[in-house]
Design a protein around this motif. Structure first.
Motif, PDB file in Angstrom:
ATOM      1  N   ARG A  21       0.834  -1.207   0.000  1.00  0.00           N
ATOM      2  CA  ARG A  21       0.000   0.000   0.000  1.00  0.00           C
ATOM      3  C   ARG A  21       0.865   1.252   0.000  1.00  0.00           C
ATOM      4  NH1 ARG A  21      -3.969  -2.299   4.721  1.00  0.00           N
ATOM      5  NH2 ARG A  21      -5.138  -3.704   3.360  1.00  0.00           N
ATOM      6  N   CYS A  22       0.374   2.294  -0.698  1.00  0.00           N
ATOM      7  CA  CYS A  22       1.128   3.540  -0.824  1.00  0.00           C
ATOM      8  C   CYS A  22       0.194   4.748  -0.813  1.00  0.00           C
ATOM      9  CB  CYS A  22       1.891   3.581  -2.151  1.00  0.00           C
ATOM     10  SG  CYS A  22       3.132   2.314  -2.369  1.00  0.00           S
ATOM     11  N   THR A  23       0.781   5.892  -0.495  1.00  0.00           N
ATOM     12  CA  THR A  23       0.089   7.175  -0.620  1.00  0.00           C
ATOM     13  C   THR A  23       0.603   7.875  -1.869  1.00  0.00           C
ATOM     14  OG1 THR A  23       1.752   8.389   0.634  1.00  0.00           O
ATOM     15  CG2 THR A  23      -0.090   7.420   1.896  1.00  0.00           C
ATOM     16  N   PRO A  24      -0.166   8.815  -2.422  1.00  0.00           N
ATOM     17  CA  PRO A  24       0.315   9.575  -3.583  1.00  0.00           C
ATOM     18  C   PRO A  24       1.626  10.316  -3.290  1.00  0.00           C
ATOM     19  CG  PRO A  24      -2.031   9.889  -3.329  1.00  0.00           C
ATOM     20  CD  PRO A  24      -1.559   9.139  -2.115  1.00  0.00           C
ATOM     21  N   SER A  25       1.764  10.855  -2.093  1.00  0.00           N
ATOM     22  CA  SER A  25       2.993  11.577  -1.743  1.00  0.00           C
ATOM     23  C   SER A  25       4.200  10.655  -1.769  1.00  0.00           C
ATOM     24  CB  SER A  25       2.865  12.215  -0.363  1.00  0.00           C
ATOM     25  OG  SER A  25       1.873  13.203  -0.372  1.00  0.00           O
ATOM     26  N   TYR A  26       4.043   9.470  -1.228  1.00  0.00           N
ATOM     27  CA  TYR A  26       5.144   8.502  -1.230  1.00  0.00           C
ATOM     28  C   TYR A  26       5.507   8.105  -2.661  1.00  0.00           C
ATOM     29  CZ  TYR A  26       7.783   4.213  -0.615  1.00  0.00           C
ATOM     30  OH  TYR A  26       8.752   3.245  -0.689  1.00  0.00           O
ATOM     31  N   ILE A  27       4.502   7.826  -3.475  1.00  0.00           N
ATOM     32  CA  ILE A  27       4.750   7.437  -4.867  1.00  0.00           C
ATOM     33  C   ILE A  27       5.468   8.566  -5.603  1.00  0.00           C
ATOM     34  CG2 ILE A  27       3.663   6.855  -7.074  1.00  0.00           C
ATOM     35  CD1 ILE A  27       1.427   5.482  -5.373  1.00  0.00           C
ATOM     36  N   ALA A  28       5.006   9.791  -5.403  1.00  0.00           N
ATOM     37  CA  ALA A  28       5.641  10.946  -6.059  1.00  0.00           C
ATOM     38  C   ALA A  28       7.105  11.065  -5.642  1.00  0.00           C
ATOM     39  CB  ALA A  28       4.881  12.221  -5.723  1.00  0.00           C
ATOM     40  N   GLN A  29       7.363  10.899  -4.374  1.00  0.00           N
ATOM     41  CA  GLN A  29       8.730  11.000  -3.855  1.00  0.00           C
ATOM     42  C   GLN A  29       9.629   9.917  -4.458  1.00  0.00           C
ATOM     43  OE1 GLN A  29       8.877  10.758   0.406  1.00  0.00           O
ATOM     44  NE2 GLN A  29      11.070  10.461   0.454  1.00  0.00           N
ATOM     45  N   GLU A  30       9.109   8.709  -4.566  1.00  0.00           N
ATOM     46  CA  GLU A  30       9.894   7.578  -5.055  1.00  0.00           C
ATOM     47  C   GLU A  30      10.104   7.594  -6.572  1.00  0.00           C
ATOM     48  OE1 GLU A  30      11.414   5.009  -3.168  1.00  0.00           O
ATOM     49  OE2 GLU A  30      11.012   6.539  -1.644  1.00  0.00           O
ATOM     50  N   THR A  31       9.218   8.267  -7.304  1.00  0.00           N
ATOM     51  CA  THR A  31       9.263   8.217  -8.766  1.00  0.00           C
ATOM     52  C   THR A  31       9.688   9.515  -9.429  1.00  0.00           C
ATOM     53  OG1 THR A  31       6.945   8.853  -8.954  1.00  0.00           O
ATOM     54  CG2 THR A  31       7.426   6.481  -8.856  1.00  0.00           C
ATOM     55  N   ASP A  32       9.732  10.596  -8.700  1.00  0.00           N
ATOM     56  CA  ASP A  32      10.032  11.924  -9.246  1.00  0.00           C
ATOM     57  C   ASP A  32       8.931  12.459 -10.160  1.00  0.00           C
ATOM     58  OD1 ASP A  32      12.416  12.296  -7.854  1.00  0.00           O
ATOM     59  OD2 ASP A  32      13.590  11.279  -9.396  1.00  0.00           O
ATOM     60  N   TYR A  33       7.740  11.864 -10.113  1.00  0.00           N
ATOM     61  CA  TYR A  33       6.570  12.463 -10.765  1.00  0.00           C
ATOM     62  C   TYR A  33       5.927  13.407  -9.760  1.00  0.00           C
ATOM     63  CZ  TYR A  33       6.842   8.934 -14.448  1.00  0.00           C
ATOM     64  OH  TYR A  33       7.252   8.151 -15.503  1.00  0.00           O
ATOM     65  N   THR A  34       5.176  14.378 -10.236  1.00  0.00           N
ATOM     66  CA  THR A  34       4.516  15.296  -9.311  1.00  0.00           C
ATOM     67  C   THR A  34       3.384  14.574  -8.592  1.00  0.00           C
ATOM     68  OG1 THR A  34       2.872  16.098 -10.896  1.00  0.00           O
ATOM     69  CG2 THR A  34       4.994  17.287 -10.812  1.00  0.00           C
ATOM     70  N   ARG A  35       3.066  15.054  -7.395  1.00  0.00           N
ATOM     71  CA  ARG A  35       1.982  14.452  -6.619  1.00  0.00           C
ATOM     72  C   ARG A  35       0.665  14.568  -7.383  1.00  0.00           C
ATOM     73  NH1 ARG A  35      -2.135  15.089  -3.568  1.00  0.00           N
ATOM     74  NH2 ARG A  35      -2.501  13.890  -1.700  1.00  0.00           N
ATOM     75  N   GLY A  36       0.448  15.698  -8.046  1.00  0.00           N
ATOM     76  CA  GLY A  36      -0.775  15.892  -8.824  1.00  0.00           C
ATOM     77  C   GLY A  36      -0.899  14.890  -9.956  1.00  0.00           C
ATOM     78  N   ASN A  37       0.196  14.645 -10.648  1.00  0.00           N
ATOM     79  CA  ASN A  37       0.188  13.667 -11.734  1.00  0.00           C
ATOM     80  C   ASN A  37      -0.102  12.272 -11.184  1.00  0.00           C
ATOM     81  OD1 ASN A  37       0.566  12.429 -14.226  1.00  0.00           O
ATOM     82  ND2 ASN A  37       2.787  12.472 -14.100  1.00  0.00           N
ATOM     83  N   VAL A  38       0.551  11.915 -10.083  1.00  0.00           N
ATOM     84  CA  VAL A  38       0.325  10.609  -9.460  1.00  0.00           C
ATOM     85  C   VAL A  38      -1.130  10.477  -9.022  1.00  0.00           C
ATOM     86  CG1 VAL A  38       0.881   9.203  -7.438  1.00  0.00           C
ATOM     87  CG2 VAL A  38       2.720  10.280  -8.748  1.00  0.00           C
ATOM     88  N   GLN A  39      -1.659  11.515  -8.389  1.00  0.00           N
ATOM     89  CA  GLN A  39      -3.044  11.482  -7.919  1.00  0.00           C
ATOM     90  C   GLN A  39      -4.013  11.296  -9.084  1.00  0.00           C
ATOM     91  OE1 GLN A  39      -4.070  11.639  -4.606  1.00  0.00           O
ATOM     92  NE2 GLN A  39      -6.068  11.107  -5.437  1.00  0.00           N
ATOM     93  N   ASN A  40      -3.790  12.014 -10.167  1.00  0.00           N
ATOM     94  CA  ASN A  40      -4.635  11.904 -11.355  1.00  0.00           C
ATOM     95  C   ASN A  40      -4.619  10.479 -11.915  1.00  0.00           C
ATOM     96  OD1 ASN A  40      -6.258  12.859 -13.556  1.00  0.00           O
ATOM     97  ND2 ASN A  40      -4.407  12.847 -14.806  1.00  0.00           N
ATOM     98  N   ARG A  41      -3.439   9.903 -12.015  1.00  0.00           N
ATOM     99  CA  ARG A  41      -3.332   8.549 -12.565  1.00  0.00           C
ATOM    100  C   ARG A  41      -3.923   7.513 -11.605  1.00  0.00           C
ATOM    101  NH1 ARG A  41      -3.751   8.957 -17.512  1.00  0.00           N
ATOM    102  NH2 ARG A  41      -3.319   6.733 -17.573  1.00  0.00           N
ATOM    103  N   LEU A  42      -3.759   7.729 -10.299  1.00  0.00           N
ATOM    104  CA  LEU A  42      -4.371   6.827  -9.327  1.00  0.00           C
ATOM    105  C   LEU A  42      -5.889   6.833  -9.467  1.00  0.00           C
ATOM    106  CD1 LEU A  42      -2.250   7.420  -6.122  1.00  0.00           C
ATOM    107  CD2 LEU A  42      -2.655   5.199  -7.208  1.00  0.00           C
TER     108      LEU A  42
END
Length: 73
Positions: A21-42
């Protein structure tokens, strides 16, 4: 389920969710994508039933769409 073309952001998200399990912030930090982009794709992955939101910003993998495409379906 069909209709969602996976982009590199989706694949990075799925790779992390595959580990747990992950949060958008964690995913953004680990991937260098923006949190907004990660949230949109999630949200798109949730719409298609591949990911489930468990609570305040916590997501888990339900079904891996990469398996469908490798099976030719």
């Amino acid at each position: 389920m069909s209709g969602l073309s996976l982009n590199p952001t989706d694949r990075a998200i799925l790779n992390l969710l595959e580990e747990g399990r992950c949060t958008p912030s964690y995913i953004a930090q680990e991937t260098d994508y923006t949190r907004g982009n990660v949230q949109n794709r999630l949200l798109r992955l949730v719409e298609h039933g591949y990911v489930r939101q468990l609570g305040c910003g916590l997501y888990e993998l339900v079904e891996d769409p990469r398996e469908e495409s490798s099976n030719g379906t």
